[in-house]
Write a protein that holds these residues in place. Sequence first.
Motif, mmCIF file in Angstrom:
data_model
loop_
_atom_site.group_PDB
_atom_site.id
_atom_site.type_symbol
_atom_site.label_atom_id
_atom_site.label_comp_id
_atom_site.label_asym_id
_atom_site.label_seq_id
_atom_site.Cartn_x
_atom_site.Cartn_y
_atom_site.Cartn_z
ATOM 1 N N PHE A 1 0.773 -1.209 -0.121
ATOM 2 C CA PHE A 1 -0.044 -0.028 -0.018
ATOM 3 C C PHE A 1 0.851 1.260 -0.104
ATOM 4 C CE2 PHE A 1 -3.912 -2.573 1.307
ATOM 5 C CZ PHE A 1 -4.695 -2.071 0.430
ATOM 6 N N PRO A 2 1.953 1.362 0.854
ATOM 7 C CA PRO A 2 2.655 2.555 0.734
ATOM 8 C C PRO A 2 3.179 2.820 -0.699
ATOM 9 C CG PRO A 2 3.407 1.383 2.856
ATOM 10 C CD PRO A 2 2.368 0.515 1.779
ATOM 11 N N LEU A 3 3.578 1.844 -1.452
ATOM 12 C CA LEU A 3 4.144 2.006 -2.712
ATOM 13 C C LEU A 3 3.189 2.397 -3.788
ATOM 14 C CD1 LEU A 3 6.618 -0.950 -2.695
ATOM 15 C CD2 LEU A 3 7.286 1.558 -2.459
ATOM 16 N N PHE A 4 2.068 1.904 -3.750
ATOM 17 C CA PHE A 4 1.106 1.774 -4.872
ATOM 18 C C PHE A 4 -0.254 2.695 -4.280
ATOM 19 C CE2 PHE A 4 3.033 -2.381 -5.525
ATOM 20 C CZ PHE A 4 3.787 -1.959 -6.635
ATOM 21 N N ALA A 5 -0.391 2.594 -3.163
ATOM 22 C CA ALA A 5 -1.570 3.738 -2.853
ATOM 23 C C ALA A 5 -1.227 4.570 -1.558
ATOM 24 C CB ALA A 5 -2.742 2.607 -2.604
ATOM 25 N N PRO A 6 -0.289 5.378 -1.701
ATOM 26 C CA PRO A 6 0.354 5.932 -0.554
ATOM 27 C C PRO A 6 -0.910 6.883 0.090
ATOM 28 C CG PRO A 6 1.144 6.976 -2.533
ATOM 29 C CD PRO A 6 0.561 5.597 -2.655
ATOM 30 N N HIS A 7 -1.903 7.652 -0.563
ATOM 31 C CA HIS A 7 -2.623 8.513 -0.074
ATOM 32 C C HIS A 7 -3.490 7.490 0.758
ATOM 33 C CE1 HIS A 7 -5.002 12.033 0.510
ATOM 34 N NE2 HIS A 7 -6.084 11.488 0.047
ATOM 35 N N PHE A 8 -4.070 6.613 0.115
ATOM 36 C CA PHE A 8 -4.940 5.661 0.820
ATOM 37 C C PHE A 8 -4.492 5.185 1.982
ATOM 38 C CE2 PHE A 8 -6.404 1.337 1.956
ATOM 39 C CZ PHE A 8 -7.711 1.468 2.034
ATOM 40 N N TRP A 9 -3.153 4.753 1.846
ATOM 41 C CA TRP A 9 -2.531 4.206 3.140
ATOM 42 C C TRP A 9 -2.515 4.981 4.297
ATOM 43 C CZ3 TRP A 9 -1.919 -0.493 5.022
ATOM 44 C CH2 TRP A 9 -0.881 -0.728 6.204
ATOM 45 N N LEU B 1 20.134 -19.667 16.397
ATOM 46 C CA LEU B 1 19.451 -18.222 16.652
ATOM 47 C C LEU B 1 20.399 -16.794 16.127
ATOM 48 C CD1 LEU B 1 17.620 -16.641 18.477
ATOM 49 C CD2 LEU B 1 18.851 -16.957 20.506
ATOM 50 N N ALA B 2 21.491 -17.006 16.176
ATOM 51 C CA ALA B 2 22.329 -15.923 15.601
ATOM 52 C C ALA B 2 21.950 -15.777 14.215
ATOM 53 C CB ALA B 2 23.898 -16.461 15.746
ATOM 54 N N ALA B 3 21.863 -16.980 13.412
ATOM 55 C CA ALA B 3 21.447 -16.959 11.770
ATOM 56 C C ALA B 3 19.818 -16.202 11.848
ATOM 57 C CB ALA B 3 21.363 -18.272 11.312
ATOM 58 N N ILE B 4 19.167 -16.686 12.625
ATOM 59 C CA ILE B 4 17.715 -15.955 12.606
ATOM 60 C C ILE B 4 17.924 -14.465 13.039
ATOM 61 C CG2 ILE B 4 15.459 -15.707 13.736
ATOM 62 C CD1 ILE B 4 15.841 -18.797 14.240
ATOM 63 N N SER B 5 18.735 -14.047 13.939
ATOM 64 C CA SER B 5 18.762 -12.723 14.442
ATOM 65 C C SER B 5 19.267 -11.949 13.470
ATOM 66 C CB SER B 5 19.504 -12.482 15.658
ATOM 67 O OG SER B 5 18.903 -13.593 16.655
ATOM 68 N N SER B 6 20.501 -12.333 12.777
ATOM 69 C CA SER B 6 21.204 -11.610 11.795
ATOM 70 C C SER B 6 20.805 -11.604 10.491
ATOM 71 C CB SER B 6 22.879 -12.082 11.561
ATOM 72 O OG SER B 6 22.688 -13.461 11.260
ATOM 73 N N GLY B 7 19.989 -12.618 10.049
ATOM 74 C CA GLY B 7 19.195 -12.638 8.902
ATOM 75 C C GLY B 7 17.924 -11.434 8.853
ATOM 76 N N ALA B 8 17.295 -11.622 10.303
ATOM 77 C CA ALA B 8 16.170 -10.535 10.352
ATOM 78 C C ALA B 8 16.748 -9.332 10.206
ATOM 79 C CB ALA B 8 15.518 -10.694 11.685
ATOM 80 N N VAL B 9 17.736 -8.917 11.092
ATOM 81 C CA VAL B 9 18.156 -7.471 11.013
ATOM 82 C C VAL B 9 19.205 -6.944 9.798
ATOM 83 C CG1 VAL B 9 19.726 -5.834 12.336
ATOM 84 C CG2 VAL B 9 18.429 -7.585 13.646
ATOM 85 N N PHE B 10 20.030 -7.743 9.492
ATOM 86 C CA PHE B 10 20.896 -7.391 8.254
ATOM 87 C C PHE B 10 20.178 -7.047 7.035
ATOM 88 C CE2 PHE B 10 24.930 -9.749 9.726
ATOM 89 C CZ PHE B 10 25.127 -8.982 10.968
ATOM 90 N N MET B 11 19.050 -8.224 6.586
ATOM 91 C CA MET B 11 18.428 -8.394 5.337
ATOM 92 C C MET B 11 17.367 -7.208 5.203
ATOM 93 S SD MET B 11 19.203 -11.891 3.596
ATOM 94 C CE MET B 11 20.664 -13.041 4.079
ATOM 95 N N GLY B 12 16.954 -6.621 6.462
ATOM 96 C CA GLY B 12 15.975 -5.534 6.189
ATOM 97 C C GLY B 12 16.536 -4.479 5.526
ATOM 98 N N ALA B 13 17.713 -4.447 5.064
ATOM 99 C CA ALA B 13 18.277 -3.260 4.374
ATOM 100 C C ALA B 13 18.275 -3.777 2.894
ATOM 101 C CB ALA B 13 19.786 -3.231 4.517
ATOM 102 N N ASN B 14 17.591 -4.908 2.541
ATOM 103 C CA ASN B 14 17.637 -5.128 0.886
ATOM 104 C C ASN B 14 16.545 -4.307 0.174
ATOM 105 O OD1 ASN B 14 19.747 -7.037 1.086
ATOM 106 N ND2 ASN B 14 18.325 -8.686 1.558
ATOM 107 N N THR B 15 15.534 -3.923 0.782
ATOM 108 C CA THR B 15 14.250 -2.970 0.177
ATOM 109 C C THR B 15 14.199 -1.681 1.021
ATOM 110 O OG1 THR B 15 12.665 -4.198 1.002
ATOM 111 C CG2 THR B 15 13.661 -5.204 -0.858
ATOM 112 N N TYR B 16 13.311 -0.957 0.597
ATOM 113 C CA TYR B 16 12.885 0.262 1.181
ATOM 114 C C TYR B 16 11.942 -0.137 2.075
ATOM 115 C CZ TYR B 16 14.865 3.725 -2.064
ATOM 116 O OH TYR B 16 15.816 4.449 -2.585
ATOM 117 N N ILE B 17 11.259 -1.459 2.035
ATOM 118 C CA ILE B 17 10.180 -1.825 3.029
ATOM 119 C C ILE B 17 10.618 -2.759 3.959
ATOM 120 C CG2 ILE B 17 8.451 -1.091 1.414
ATOM 121 C CD1 ILE B 17 8.329 -3.998 0.542
ATOM 122 N N GLY B 18 12.111 -3.186 4.100
ATOM 123 C CA GLY B 18 12.547 -4.355 4.829
ATOM 124 C C GLY B 18 12.462 -3.874 6.482
#
Length: 448
Positions: A28-36, A385-402
């Motif tokens: 929604f923030p990408l395709f209907a930002p005003h509605f969102w 747990l280290a893999a889950i934690s780092s995957g969640a934090v690090f790869m949030g950088a892959n897109t604007y919406i991560g």
Amino acid sequence: MAADLDGTKLGLTWCLPFVGILLSIALFPLFAPHFWEHHHGKVALFWAVLISVPMALSLGTATTANALVHTALLEYIPFILLLLALFTVASGIVVSGNLHGAPMTNTVLLGIGTILASLIGTTGASMVMIRPVLRANDDRKHNVHVVVFFIFLVSNIGGSLTPLGDPPLFLGFLRGVDFFWTTRHLFSETLFVSAVLLAAFFVMDTIIYRREGHVPSDPTPDQPIRLHGGLNMLLGGVIIIAILLSAKLQLGTLSILGTEVSIQNLLRDAAMVVVTLVSILITPKRNHEANGFSWSPIAEVAALFAGIFVSIVPVLAMLRAGSAGAFAPLVAMVTNADGSANVAAYFWLTGALSSFLDNAPTYLVFFELAGGNAEWLMRQGALTLAAISSGAVFMGANTYIGNAPNFMVYAIARQKGVKMPSFFGYMLWSGCVLLPVFALTTLIFFRT
């Protein structure tokens, strides 16, 4: 409570509201930002009702109410109060003055922001540091890469060392993960990724800087750097102390609407409220104006996460069922032939979903998939747990919406005249820069 739901009896249709709200947040923030902008709260309420009513009709009102109260008191309210306190405190801290955005200066600024992210959160560090970084580079012909690397490091990767850094890690703390566990177990991974990215940035910025040549005028001439709002830094220390004490003290429990709540956790949550109020009272209006302060971002986060925490209840129950539940194929993907965890798969699957969906609920999904037992995961399952934690934090950088700060930084940079790349243009940056670094991270740290 939520754990009482029998996940073996739930089918994949129970996941649809959870998937729906995550896709709403992503699209929604990408395709209907005003509605969102005007209706995000209604969208969150829609998905929450869409799961709550069928749960009440199918599983019983008592079971459903118990599960929702348990989720609200033990997870949602503490989570939102921490974000509120960090958001308010960070909004009262202002860095004034200006430096010239030479390569070494920029690298140092990004390094400082990366460190701050684990102390005041990725959102707090992003809001404190983005304006000084933009001022330092407003005379540069090419400054897009500075903001892109800022999102990589300050808005994401830097927040991996404490539960204050990024929402997924605080959810882990609420589930029983020690406060300094990520500091000890993700330090090497974070240092490696940050060092590689800072080095790559310095080389790239040096090449671009030399090609630009001399810029005759600077819209914001160099001035001494000054920090305003130092009392808010002290309040940040109060937040850390309150969280640490809540993990150490044992003051008994209270039963609230049938859910046992630890008294020390209630005191911690009360401390978050007090810190927020004190910060509002002591922060000069000019500091809030300098940071473009508004309650809108935290209000949006509160509404959306209310929907997320409600809709994820049956999903977590299904994940607890493991191979006996509807997620058996996902269990197989993260399990080796000998029954051990496929750590690399946990890293990449958590990261892939965190790139496009909110990384906090994604973390919870894979935390439960790995067994959901914090004591076991911190010890025998530490690498998982280290893999889950780092995957969640690090790869949030892959897109604007991560991750939430990504789009906030994007919006501020565009407002200041930076020609930021499109959604897919940014993914080209992350694909070329981040994915090779994450591949090396897998080979060095998560190869099993």
